[in-house]
Structure formats: C-alpha cells, structure tokens
Design a protein around this motif. Structure first.
Motif, mmCIF file in Angstrom:
data_model
loop_
_atom_site.group_PDB
_atom_site.id
_atom_site.type_symbol
_atom_site.label_atom_id
_atom_site.label_comp_id
_atom_site.label_asym_id
_atom_site.label_seq_id
_atom_site.Cartn_x
_atom_site.Cartn_y
_atom_site.Cartn_z
ATOM 1 N N ASP A 107 0.674 -1.183 -0.197
ATOM 2 C CA ASP A 107 0.059 -0.038 0.223
ATOM 3 C C ASP A 107 0.962 1.370 -0.153
ATOM 4 O O ASP A 107 0.298 2.176 0.153
ATOM 5 N N ASP B 247 -7.713 -2.462 7.308
ATOM 6 C CA ASP B 247 -6.193 -1.887 7.776
ATOM 7 C C ASP B 247 -6.003 -0.825 6.523
ATOM 8 O O ASP B 247 -5.031 -0.392 6.224
ATOM 9 N N LYS C 100 -2.951 -7.501 15.208
ATOM 10 C CA LYS C 100 -1.975 -6.352 14.641
ATOM 11 C C LYS C 100 -1.839 -5.325 15.735
ATOM 12 O O LYS C 100 -2.959 -4.488 16.005
HETATM 13 C C1 NG6 Z 1 -0.017 1.522 9.119
HETATM 14 C C2 NG6 Z 1 -1.121 1.565 7.817
HETATM 15 C C3 NG6 Z 1 -1.349 0.306 7.530
HETATM 16 C C4 NG6 Z 1 -0.395 -0.611 7.212
HETATM 17 C C5 NG6 Z 1 0.809 -0.646 8.190
HETATM 18 C C6 NG6 Z 1 2.104 -1.246 7.988
HETATM 19 C C7 NG6 Z 1 -2.161 3.851 8.063
HETATM 20 C C8 NG6 Z 1 -3.176 4.530 8.860
HETATM 21 N N1 NG6 Z 1 -2.094 2.478 8.349
HETATM 22 O O1 NG6 Z 1 0.454 2.751 9.410
HETATM 23 O O2 NG6 Z 1 -2.301 0.541 6.350
HETATM 24 O O3 NG6 Z 1 0.234 -0.211 5.974
HETATM 25 O O4 NG6 Z 1 1.322 0.484 8.301
HETATM 26 O O5 NG6 Z 1 1.627 -2.581 8.048
HETATM 27 O O6 NG6 Z 1 -1.218 4.400 7.678
HETATM 28 S S1 NG6 Z 1 2.983 -3.536 8.199
HETATM 29 O O7 NG6 Z 1 2.427 -4.924 8.195
HETATM 30 O O8 NG6 Z 1 3.813 -3.454 7.274
HETATM 31 O O9 NG6 Z 1 3.661 -3.250 9.438
#
Ligand code: NG6
Ligand code: CA
Length: 514
Positions: free
Chosen positions: A168, A336, A359
């Motif tokens: 994302d 998410d 998470k």
């Molecule tokens: C968070 C994001 C979420 C996801 C995560 C990372 C927002 C509000 N949400 O900050 O979408 O990207 O970061 O996920 O920005 S991870 O699995 O890579 O830690």
C-alpha cells in the motif's frame, strides 16, 4: 603389486571416510526456505483451527513437520519483526525501527551479522524474494532511477527481488538487486511522502477512479496506482508499476527460478509474501473462492503459493533435505485501510484464533503467530508448545551450521535449535513482546516468563484507532496466566503482587526500561 592394491585399498578407505563426512555435513546443511506471510493471524489456517477457510497445502506442511502453538514474532507490526529476525536484536533497542515509509533509508547495519550473512558464511547461496520494508539507500532523498543501495545485497543476500516497502506504499515497483525492474529512462520515477509530485490523480480528490475504496481517514488516499489509492506520492515509472493481481505470481516465479538454479548446492531463500496485507487484490482465479471476501481469497492464494514451492521441491528431488519454515510477521487485522469485505464478509471466521487483540497489539494476538517447520529428512512431525521466537533463528542456525557469530552481534538471539527441531519442549525462558504502531523506539512492551505475562502500566490508547483492535494498553498493571487464560481475560495483578514485582524487576533488567 602388493603396494598398488594397498594404495587403492587406502584410497577407498579415505574416500569412504570423506564421503561419510560429506554426507554427515549434508545432513546438517539443509536448504532453507523461510516463508514469511504478512499479517496472517494465529487462527487463519485450518491446521491452526480455522473452520471457515481451508488451507490444504499449509496443513500438509504442518503434518510433515513441527507445528508450534507458542511461536512469536518480536513485534505486532512488520518492520520491527523483520528487523529482529534478520539481525537477532530486539528492535525496540534501536531508534527508527517502527513501520517505515516507502522512501526510508536502510535500517539494518551493514557491518554486523545478519541471518543471510550467516548462511553465506556457511557457503550457502542466499536470496531475498518478496516484501522488504527495511529501507533502502543511506538516506530518504534518493534517486530511484539509478542504483539504489545499500539494501538487501549489502546485508547478505546474493540475489534480491523485492518491492521496497508494503503493497500500500509507493513506489509500487519491483527491484532486482539495486535497480527498478522495467524502468524506462525517459519516464523517471519520483517519490515523495510529504507533497504531491507529478500529475497522477490522487485518491482524496478522485475517489471515483478507485476500483477499491480506501477506508475513511486511514490515509490510503494519495497517488492512485492500478485503481488503488496508496500511501505516498509517486510520478513516472509507468511501465515499471506493478499490477497488484500479479504481484504474488511474480514473486513465486522469481523464488522458483532461484530454487531451480541453485538446487544442487545449499541455498537459503527468504521468501516474503505480501498476503494477506492490504491492499488485498488477489488474482482472478482466487476471487470469491473463500466466501470471506478478498482477505480470505488472499489466504487461499498464499496457501496455493506455498503448495507450488512444495511441488517444485518434490520434482527436483530435494524435498527431504529442504527445511521450510512458514510463519507470519505479526498478527491479523481486518480493515487496515481499504473497504475490501474483510469485515462485512468475515462469516464467523476468527483470524486471531482464541487470542485477544491483533496486529498493533501487545496482547497475545499481536505477536503469537503460526509457525511451521518442516524438514522431512531430520524432523519428526509433532505439535510443540515450546515458546520460540523468530529472532532466535539466527543463533539457532549458527549452532546447526557450526558458524560463529562475530563480536557481540545478534545479542538477543538465543540458541533454541532443539526446540525449533521439535526435540525439546524448552524454548525461550523469557520473551519481550512489542505492541503498538511504533514509529521509533515506542510501542508498549510486555514480558512473558514461563506462561506468566506482565504488561506494565502505561498511558497508551486502549483501542487502535480506525482498525478497531484492542492494544492491551492500560494504566493498571496487567498480569495474565497464559497456561489457564490464553484469551487474557482475567487480570491477576491484584491477586499476585509478588509475581507482579518479580516480573516488573525482570522487565527492567531485560529492557533497561521502567
Ligand atoms: C499502517 C497503515 C496500514 C499498514 C501498516 C503497515 C495507516 C493508517 N495504516 O500505518 O495500512 O500499511 O502501517 O503494516 O497508515 S505492516 O504490516 O507493514 O506493519
Ligand atoms: Ca505485517
């Protein structure tokens, strides 16, 4: 004549001994494929009790090896867990190991031991395929159109095929070793996490262009790429941009190419899948198949991918002496950032199993994850309740491969090889779990010792905003007996003040924090 036959006899003996040693060494030098799911919860696989979804390939893997019921990543989010796995150090000891933006600089030191370096030292060929999310280059401002380094190659991977951060986040491109794949020099890439760059529409202004809506206020509303709003702005690189529906098969093909090319010598493959992290955009053949929305479909795609790797190992005749480790970088989350049916089509599925939180959470569902280790030549199938942690793989492989760890590197990694191989129920005695949406050193920490878990009082927020997950934060001390209360429902802090004292002192000693 006599002399000649004596000599040939002697050479036979020497050769025999040599062959035996080589064979013994081979037995201790399996190929190792570490498969890392992204945001897969404890309860997401049928071999871990899921009833609303079937994961036949992972079930088969589990029944051929050790399936762990008390396995942990260090942290409830991606970057810190991966940092700990690769460096053998708790991430909260170091500033800047929280969830990274897509343009972050590399956070893994290049002058210290890492998991892939350890394998290299032992003569393995090493590769990294999939999600990276540990930063690239030595600064934030960087030219994506040239060689971007240091990165995976500089921390121990001979070969690397990655996307830089998360699915994302921009830039939505693949990188092979130091370079963006399929980059047209006449269409250079620019990335910015603060201000809009280029003319591409952004989700915030043009929601009508989105094929999957972003959830309100979650920030996935910057540059639209492949009909999906991303975090961060990007321009250029039109031909290099990935198509989400193809990301998973692209990684699979690259992983399989590496295995094919290196199957005659020992190899270590770090295969970091993108499923079921957002944006969930599975290939057409998986859509609608799970009945649980795209999140469930993405899990089916993940399971199929693991099955393809298993089949390839069989075809190449290396399935017996290849160790597959399958696990996840943090616990599960539903919404998410995108409206993708994860919540509305859940259909009674319980991604976190019987644990509380998810998470971002210091409660068990944040860091207790599926963990399967299969190595048919050596490891007997079983279910193990030993407390193990991904961070300990470094010291454990150093033991298996007879490699020493230089200096005082990987100082938090403990040799728990016998637990990993299912030979002992004794894993770690003490574990620090990290929750929180940590940027920097932050995030709530908890300590677990022999099934007692203590969360020191803190002033953090109780529910992770927007994703609606209990964080486990409280200004009261919390003490849980995980032997009897896996769901962390009964706070025993008042009942057992001695235990609270013991664990808070131990917490201070282990972390240096109060
Ligand atoms: C968070 C994001 C979420 C996801 C995560 C990372 C927002 C509000 N949400 O900050 O979408 O990207 O970061 O996920 O920005 S991870 O699995 O890579 O830690
Ligand atoms: Ca993750």
């Amino acid at each position: 004549m006599i002399k000649r036959s004596f000599l040939s006899c002697l050479s036979l003996v020497v050769f025999g001994v040599y062959a035996q040693v080589a064979k013994k060494n081979d037995k201790n030098r399996p190929n190792v494929i570490f498969i890392y799911a992204d945001d897969l919860g404890y309860g997401d696989l049928s071999c871990y009790g899921a009833t609303k979804i079937k994961t036949p390939n992972l079930d088969k893997l589990a029944s051929s090896g050790v399936r762990f019921s008390n396995a942990h990543c260090t942290s409830a989010t991606c970057t810190p867990s991966r940092y700990a796995l690769l460096t053998g150090e708790y991430p909260w000891r170091k500033e800047g190991t929280g969830i990274l933006p897509g343009d972050a600089a590399l956070i893994i030191p290049t002058n210290k031991i890492t998991l892939p370096k350890l394998f290299k030292q032992a003569g393995y060929k090493t590769a990294n395929v999939g999600k990276w999310h540990l930063g690239l280059g030595d600064q934030v401002a960087k030219d994506w159109n040239g060689e971007v380094k240091p990165g995976p190659n500089e921390v121990g991977f001979d070969y690397s095929f990655i996307f830089p951060a998360t699915a994302d986040r921009v830039p939505t491109v693949f990188m092979e070793n130091h370079k963006v794949v399929a980059l047209d020099p006449n269409d250079p890439i620019e990335v910015n996490y603060n201000v809009k760059v280029g003319k591409d529409p952004v989700g915030k202004e043009h929601p009508e262009l989105l094929k999957m809506k972003s959830s309100p206020d979650q920030g996935h509303d910057n540059t639209i790429i492949n009909g999906i709003g991303r975090i961060g702005y990007m321009s250029g690189g039109k031909k290099a941009r990935w198509v989400d529906e193809e990301v998973s098969t692209t990684f699979l093909i690259k992983a399989q190419e590496f295995i094919e090319e290196n199957h005659k010598k020992p190899f270590f493959l770090y295969f970091a899948l993108t499923e079921p992290h957002v944006p969930r955009m599975p290939a057409t053949i998986f859509r609608g198949k799970s009945g649980l929305g795209y999140r469930g479909d993405a899990i089916l795609q993940l399971d199929w991918t693991v099955g393809q790797i298993m089949k390839q190992l069989e075809t190449l005749g290396i399935d017996k002496n290849t160790m597959i480790i399958f696990t996840s970088d943090n616990g599960s989350v539903l919404d998410d950032g995108y409206v993708d049916g994860a919540v509305t089509e859940l259909n009674g599925h319980t991604p976190a199993g019987f644990f509380r939180g998810g998470k971002y959470s210091v409660l068990e569902a944040g860091t207790r994850i599926p963990f399967i280790l299969s190595w048919p030549a050596t490891v007997k199938p079983k279910v193990s309740s030993a407390m193990i942690c991904q961070m300990d793989l470094l010291a454990s492989f150093s033991n298996l491969l007879g490699q020493s760890i230089p200096n005082n590197d990987a100082s938090d990694s403990k040799n728990t090889l016998d637990a990993f191989l299912g030979k002992s129920q004794k894993g770690r005695g003490v574990l620090i779990e990290q929750g929180g949406n940590a940027s920097g050193k932050g995030g709530t920490l908890a300590i677990v010792k022999e099934n007692w878990k203590f969360i020191p009082p803190n002033d953090g927020i109780g529910v992770q905003p927007l994703v609606n997950i209990e964080t486990g934060n409280s200004n009261e001390p919390q003490l849980y007996n995980l032997n009897e209360d896996l769901g962390e429902k009964n706070n025993l802090a008042r009942k057992f003040p001695e235990k609270v004292k013991e664990l808070s002192e131990l917490f201070e000693k282990e972390t240096g924090l109060r």
